[in-house]
Design an enzyme around this catalytic site. Structure first.
Site, PDB file in Angstrom:
ATOM      1  N   HIS A 201       4.830  -3.563  -2.389  1.00  0.00           N
ATOM      2  CA  HIS A 201       3.621  -4.252  -2.807  1.00  0.00           C
ATOM      3  C   HIS A 201       2.853  -3.429  -3.846  1.00  0.00           C
ATOM      4  O   HIS A 201       1.676  -3.656  -4.086  1.00  0.00           O
ATOM      5  CB  HIS A 201       2.743  -4.560  -1.597  1.00  0.00           C
ATOM      6  N   GLY A 202       3.553  -2.479  -4.455  1.00  0.00           N
ATOM      7  CA  GLY A 202       2.985  -1.639  -5.505  1.00  0.00           C
ATOM      8  C   GLY A 202       3.843  -1.734  -6.746  1.00  0.00           C
ATOM      9  O   GLY A 202       4.056  -2.813  -7.298  1.00  0.00           O
TER      10      GLY A 202
END
Length: 173
Positions: free
Chosen positions: A44-45
């Site tokens: 999620h980065g």
């Protein structure tokens, strides 16, 4: 390969501005991506970033859309994300849920028509920074198959950040 935090933020900001974000939103979104990677949630980065860029290019995410309140009932509100960038809309909804919690003892903001919020922990920390705790519910594929899914959709129309007041002090480590 290691990428320094500041370099990630600068590059994410640069790319997002080229895809239509204003400077402030691009920087805030870049910080969310970089913090997710810093926390070890690479999915999620940094690893999620190319997918978000493709959604922006396809018009699936409107970089200028801002969530707006569509309905208010005391401590409960329903918001429309207008297909904006999920984490920025979700932050706005969480901030509002915390405001409601401070006024009513509990705050609930249902946010629909929004894209992926990314890492849920972002909003737990945000609530804690406001002196609140966070209760989260999301409508996902699993919930759609839940026997009460038609009721759930009618009530929630999307993710629901709820917040309550916390009597405990919070410190990030």
């Amino acid at each position: 390969m290691r990428v320094q935090y500041d370099v990630m933020v600068q590059e994410f900001t640069r790319v997002l501005k080229k895809r239509g974000f204003n400077h402030e939103d691009a920087e805030n979104a870049a910080v969310i991506f970089a913090q997710n990677s810093l926390a070890g949630v690479f999915s999620h980065g940094l690893n999620r970033f190319p997918r978000v860029v493709s959604y922006l290019e396809k018009g699936e995410i409107d970089p200028n859309a801002k969530a707006t309140c569509e309905m208010q009932m005391g401590a409960i509100e329903r918001w429309d994300g207008h297909r904006g960038f999920g984490p920025l809309n979700a932050k706005k909804a969480m901030d509002r849920a915390c405001e409601l919690a401070k006024e009513y003892g509990v705050g609930c903001v249902a946010l629909g028509n929004n894209n992926h919020w990314m890492r849920g922990g972002t909003y737990g920390w945000l609530a804690a920074d406001h002196g609140c705790y966070w209760i989260f519910s999301a409508r996902s594929t699993g919930f759609r198959q839940w026997p009460l899914s038609s009721w759930w959709r009618a009530v929630s129309a999307g993710e629901i950040p709820c917040s309550g007041r916390s009597g405990l002090p919070h410190q990030k480590s």
